[in-house]
Structures are given as structure tokens and as C-alpha cells.
Design an enzyme around this catalytic site. Sequence first.
Site, PDB file in Angstrom:
ATOM      1  N   CYS A  50       0.879  -1.154   0.130  1.00  0.00           N
ATOM      2  CA  CYS A  50       0.058  -0.183   0.144  1.00  0.00           C
ATOM      3  C   CYS A  50       0.797   1.202  -0.078  1.00  0.00           C
ATOM      4  O   CYS A  50       0.642   2.004  -1.070  1.00  0.00           O
ATOM      5  CB  CYS A  50      -1.153  -0.048   1.122  1.00  0.00           C
ATOM      6  SG  CYS A  50      -0.134  -0.515   2.702  1.00  0.00           S
TER       7      CYS A  50
HETATM    8  N1  LIG Z   1      -4.741  -3.809   5.200  1.00  0.00           N
HETATM    9  C1  LIG Z   1      -4.167  -2.996   4.271  1.00  0.00           C
HETATM   10  O1  LIG Z   1      -4.254  -1.898   3.914  1.00  0.00           O
HETATM   11  C2  LIG Z   1      -3.427  -3.682   3.253  1.00  0.00           C
HETATM   12  C3  LIG Z   1      -2.757  -4.977   3.410  1.00  0.00           C
HETATM   13  N2  LIG Z   1      -1.835  -5.572   2.469  1.00  0.00           N
HETATM   14  C4  LIG Z   1      -1.457  -6.919   2.582  1.00  0.00           C
HETATM   15  O2  LIG Z   1      -2.701  -7.844   2.561  1.00  0.00           O
HETATM   16  C5  LIG Z   1      -2.597  -9.142   3.364  1.00  0.00           C
HETATM   17  C6  LIG Z   1      -3.755  -9.077   4.062  1.00  0.00           C
HETATM   18  O3  LIG Z   1      -4.129  -7.943   4.914  1.00  0.00           O
HETATM   19  P1  LIG Z   1      -5.186  -7.428   5.859  1.00  0.00           P
HETATM   20  O4  LIG Z   1      -6.453  -7.951   5.055  1.00  0.00           O
HETATM   21  O5  LIG Z   1      -5.046  -6.290   6.352  1.00  0.00           O
HETATM   22  O6  LIG Z   1      -4.933  -8.530   6.928  1.00  0.00           O
HETATM   23  P2  LIG Z   1      -5.798  -8.997   8.052  1.00  0.00           P
HETATM   24  O7  LIG Z   1      -5.123  -9.310   9.257  1.00  0.00           O
HETATM   25  O8  LIG Z   1      -6.999  -8.116   8.583  1.00  0.00           O
HETATM   26  O9  LIG Z   1      -6.537 -10.423   7.635  1.00  0.00           O
HETATM   27  C7  LIG Z   1      -5.778 -11.476   7.040  1.00  0.00           C
HETATM   28  C8  LIG Z   1      -6.706 -12.639   7.138  1.00  0.00           C
HETATM   29  O10 LIG Z   1      -5.959 -14.002   6.727  1.00  0.00           O
HETATM   30  C9  LIG Z   1      -6.690 -15.056   7.001  1.00  0.00           C
HETATM   31  N3  LIG Z   1      -5.681 -16.047   7.161  1.00  0.00           N
HETATM   32  C10 LIG Z   1      -4.553 -16.072   8.148  1.00  0.00           C
HETATM   33  N4  LIG Z   1      -3.770 -17.169   7.713  1.00  0.00           N
HETATM   34  C11 LIG Z   1      -4.555 -17.978   6.910  1.00  0.00           C
HETATM   35  C12 LIG Z   1      -4.324 -19.059   6.334  1.00  0.00           C
HETATM   36  N5  LIG Z   1      -3.244 -19.822   6.760  1.00  0.00           N
HETATM   37  N6  LIG Z   1      -5.212 -19.546   5.401  1.00  0.00           N
HETATM   38  C13 LIG Z   1      -6.189 -18.813   4.997  1.00  0.00           C
HETATM   39  N7  LIG Z   1      -6.444 -17.798   5.598  1.00  0.00           N
HETATM   40  C14 LIG Z   1      -5.443 -17.316   6.392  1.00  0.00           C
HETATM   41  C15 LIG Z   1      -7.022 -14.567   8.667  1.00  0.00           C
HETATM   42  O11 LIG Z   1      -8.498 -15.376   8.761  1.00  0.00           O
HETATM   43  P3  LIG Z   1      -8.590 -16.448   9.638  1.00  0.00           P
HETATM   44  O12 LIG Z   1      -8.673 -15.873  11.041  1.00  0.00           O
HETATM   45  O13 LIG Z   1      -9.785 -17.261   9.256  1.00  0.00           O
HETATM   46  O14 LIG Z   1      -7.466 -17.354   9.463  1.00  0.00           O
HETATM   47  C16 LIG Z   1      -7.591 -12.992   8.392  1.00  0.00           C
HETATM   48  O15 LIG Z   1      -8.798 -12.909   8.199  1.00  0.00           O
HETATM   49  C17 LIG Z   1      -1.389  -8.872   4.136  1.00  0.00           C
HETATM   50  O16 LIG Z   1      -0.210  -9.606   3.593  1.00  0.00           O
HETATM   51  C18 LIG Z   1      -1.183  -7.417   4.228  1.00  0.00           C
HETATM   52  O17 LIG Z   1       0.059  -7.035   4.705  1.00  0.00           O
HETATM   53  C19 LIG Z   1      -1.238  -5.101   1.217  1.00  0.00           C
HETATM   54  C20 LIG Z   1      -1.881  -3.716   1.106  1.00  0.00           C
HETATM   55  C21 LIG Z   1      -2.521  -2.944   2.120  1.00  0.00           C
HETATM   56  C1  LIG Z   2      -0.747   0.958   9.219  1.00  0.00           C
HETATM   57  C2  LIG Z   2       0.083  -0.455   9.171  1.00  0.00           C
HETATM   58  O1  LIG Z   2       0.676  -0.899  10.001  1.00  0.00           O
HETATM   59  N1  LIG Z   2       0.371  -0.460   7.756  1.00  0.00           N
HETATM   60  C3  LIG Z   2       1.204  -1.675   7.547  1.00  0.00           C
HETATM   61  C4  LIG Z   2       1.137  -2.106   6.045  1.00  0.00           C
HETATM   62  C5  LIG Z   2       0.809  -3.561   5.975  1.00  0.00           C
HETATM   63  C6  LIG Z   2       1.088  -4.198   4.684  1.00  0.00           C
HETATM   64  O2  LIG Z   2       0.210  -3.677   3.762  1.00  0.00           O
HETATM   65  O3  LIG Z   2       2.267  -4.814   4.574  1.00  0.00           O
HETATM   66  P1  LIG Z   2       2.673  -5.577   3.177  1.00  0.00           P
HETATM   67  O4  LIG Z   2       2.024  -4.673   1.995  1.00  0.00           O
HETATM   68  O5  LIG Z   2       4.093  -5.448   3.254  1.00  0.00           O
HETATM   69  O6  LIG Z   2       2.131  -6.994   3.192  1.00  0.00           O
HETATM   70  C7  LIG Z   2       2.722  -1.701   7.985  1.00  0.00           C
HETATM   71  O7  LIG Z   2       3.361  -0.687   7.974  1.00  0.00           O
HETATM   72  O8  LIG Z   2       3.487  -2.826   8.087  1.00  0.00           O
END
Ligand SMILES: NC(=O)C1=CN([C@@H]2O[C@H](COP(=O)(O)OP(=O)(O)OC[C@H]3O[C@@H](n4cnc5c(N)ncnc54)[C@H](OP(=O)(O)O)[C@@H]3O)[C@@H](O)[C@H]2O)C=CC1
Ligand SMILES: CC(=O)N[C@@H](CCC(=O)OP(=O)(O)O)C(=O)O
Length: 345
Positions: free
Chosen positions: A150
Site C-alpha cells: 500500500c
Molecule cells: N490492510 C491493508 O491496507 C493492506 C494489506 N496488505 C496485505 O494484504 C494481506 C492481508 O492484509 P489484511 O487484510 O490487512 O489482513 P488481516 O489481518 O485483516 O486479515 C488476514 C486474514 O487472513 C486469514 N488467514 C490467516 N492465515 C491464514 C491461512 N493460513 N489460510 C487462510 N487464511 C488465513 C485470517 O483469517 P482466519 O482468522 O480465518 O485465518 C485473516 O482474516 C497482508 O499480507 C497485508 O500485508 C497489502 C496492502 C494494504
Molecule cells: C498501518 C500499518 O501498520 N500498515 C502496515 C502495512 C502492512 C502491509 O500492507 O504490508 P505488506 O504490504 O508488506 O504486506 C505496515 O506498515 O506494516
Amino acid sequence: MKKIAIIGISGYSGLELLRLLHGHPDAEVISVYGTSTIGSKLADLVPKLRQFKAYANLTVKAFSASEIMATADLVFFATPAGIAADYATDFIQAGFPVVDLSGDFRLQDPAQYEKWYGRPASHADLLAKADYVLADFDKPRQPYISNPGCYATATLLSLAPLYQADLIQYDSVIVDAKSGLSGAGKKLSDSSHFVTANENVTMYKLNQHQHIPEIVNKLKSWQDKTLPIQFTTSLIPVNRGIFVSTYAKLAPGVSFEQVVAAYEQTYADSYFVRVFTDGHLPDLHSVVGTNFTDIGLGYNDLTHTLTVVTVIDNLVKGAAGQAIQNMNQVFNFDEKSGLDLVPIL
Ligand SMILES: NC(=O)C1=CN([C@@H]2O[C@H](COP(=O)(O)OP(=O)(O)OC[C@H]3O[C@@H](n4cnc5c(N)ncnc54)[C@H](OP(=O)(O)O)[C@@H]3O)[C@@H](O)[C@H]2O)C=CC1
Ligand SMILES: CC(=O)N[C@@H](CCC(=O)OP(=O)(O)O)C(=O)O
């Protein structure tokens, strides 16, 4: 209609994928996966989805690569770092289309991943089979797409014209990036407690943020003269949004007018990148809920410093939206399909 599977459905970006794909004319979510939520009906897990018949009976399942490949056309990984590295092998070996929102395949050098993520990297042979696809610049060449981070997305779109057209002094670049709390995912931590985050601003991971190497790698692909950048991240008390302020000194002989022209030219055909050249500086409300990246520019004659202000919604352009933009590229859909959203007013 393309059939889509989502791994990590109960997380912020998993649910954002579901929300955006609901409005996609040519794709439907047919299966969802998790761990702690296995067996739950989506409508029980997320009661506000109850009246949507397509999801009422969708049950969270345990991951199965063979099941996904037999029933779906593409899978999204919306899982924390470390999961795709473990689960991706079968998809990569079969050449099955994947868009991975995590950082697991963004760095092709295993040593670089291990240094910045502090966990074992996937095998170098597998890393080489993933494509880092910054949707507004890159076309996927391989079926495994690594979606940019992001902060990295906002920073790269902010800097691209400056590096591609060679307009700045590369030792002068400072990026000050701020994110809302949903960027940290749904798992609670001390820093994301309401009482800690509300009415507060905190700088974190100073000089250690895991997006630094993917940003610099991409900048190097655009410009050989690229040097290390100064990059800082702060947490701000909003749900969604990334606000990036970038500062750089212009190269000798380069005028602000040239810079403005470079931004206009670079993004002339990019529907999702809006450049303001009239002095307007965008804010988070300009983009929240949308896949847009808004960019504003200013120049200080006294310090010869350029300021670039760039805003995105971390869950849309920074995650699920760009992932769908990339899926649209895989299937040769219109890039706007499912993504032509008006900001939340
Ligand atoms: N939030 C953001 O703005 C951004 C996030 N990302 C990346 O996207 C990814 C997801 O982020 P985000 O949505 O914030 O994460 P969350 O922590 O909100 O959600 C992650 C989900 O993954 C599931 N999970 C964990 N382990 C497993 C597994 N082994 N198999 C299947 N499901 C699994 C969990 O569900 P359960 O409890 O059912 O396992 C959980 O709901 C991360 O790598 C993050 O760094 C990238 C850009 C921006
Ligand atoms: C606010 C906040 O904590 N943001 C996260 C962004 C996580 C993320 O999206 O990390 P990847 O895209 O590398 O999976 C952080 O800074 O680590």
C-alpha cells in the site's frame, strides 16, 4: 463469468475484495478460505452481508490448492506475510492465475526478503516466477502476480515521473508517508488500540519499513541513478487512507513547469491516476472508497524544493482495488470493471 476464490476472507482486504467483486460484471466469488473461521457462513461472520443471497450460504473452507484449481479461474491471497510463501507452490507449478496481496513474492532476492520481513523467504526459483505488477505501469507477464504494498503503491506513483524523466537530485528524496489503521490489518496490537491511536500520531518502523526495498527496486528499474531514499511511516487516526508527502530538489536546469508537464504526460492515459496541476492539493476524502490515486504538486523557489502530495485508499488502490485492476489485466477486461467508484462524500 470468471470464478474467483479468496484466501483470507475474514480480513480487511479479503472483505474489500468481496465488496468490489460484488460490483464486477464479469467475475463472481465462488469460494472463500480461512483458518480460525472455517465452517462459518459468511453471513454469520459478517451480518451486514446477510441480505446478499450470493454470500448468505458461502461457507469458509480450509485451504485446498487442488480444489481451488479445479473450481476457480483465479485466486487472491489476502493473507498475512508468510502464508502465500507456504501455499503458492502448487499454483506456480501449475501456472494457475494468482494475485497475491501479501509481500511474500515482492522481492526476488530471498536474502532481501529475510532481512526486511524477518522470516524465511520462498525458494528463489518460485520467487522468480512471480511478477511485481504496479497496475498503472506494468502488464503481467506470468500467472503469479505480486500486488505492490500500500505505501509502495502511493510512493511509486508519486515518484514515477521524476525518476522516469530524470528530473531530480537523487540524494535529496524524502518520503513522509502516513496510514490509517486498517492498513495494519484486523489483528489487534498495542499500537492499534483505540485509546492509543485515537487523537494521536505515531511514527513507526523508522528506516526499517518492509516496503523500502520494493520501492527502491522499482525506482532502480526506472532510473539507473537511483540512490537510497529517506522513507518514514506514521499511523494516523483514520480508518482508511494513505497520505504521502514527497520532497525532492530538482536537478540543475530543470524547471517546475517541466515537472508539471512530466506528471501530465506520464498519467495522460491512466484513468486511475488524477494529477492536479492548478495548485490543488488532494486530501484523503478525495479518494476514500475508490481506486483513484490523486496527486498534487507545489514548488518552493527559495529552497528549490518540489513537494508532491499523493493520496490513496489503502484498502482499495493499496490492496483489493489494485488487485482487481491486475485481475482485469489477466482476463483482458476493461481496467475499470468493478472499480469505477465515486468517492464517499
Ligand atoms: N490492510 C491493508 O491496507 C493492506 C494489506 N496488505 C496485505 O494484504 C494481506 C492481508 O492484509 P489484511 O487484510 O490487512 O489482513 P488481516 O489481518 O485483516 O486479515 C488476514 C486474514 O487472513 C486469514 N488467514 C490467516 N492465515 C491464514 C491461512 N493460513 N489460510 C487462510 N487464511 C488465513 C485470517 O483469517 P482466519 O482468522 O480465518 O485465518 C485473516 O482474516 C497482508 O499480507 C497485508 O500485508 C497489502 C496492502 C494494504
Ligand atoms: C498501518 C500499518 O501498520 N500498515 C502496515 C502495512 C502492512 C502491509 O500492507 O504490508 P505488506 O504490504 O508488506 O504486506 C505496515 O506498515 O506494516
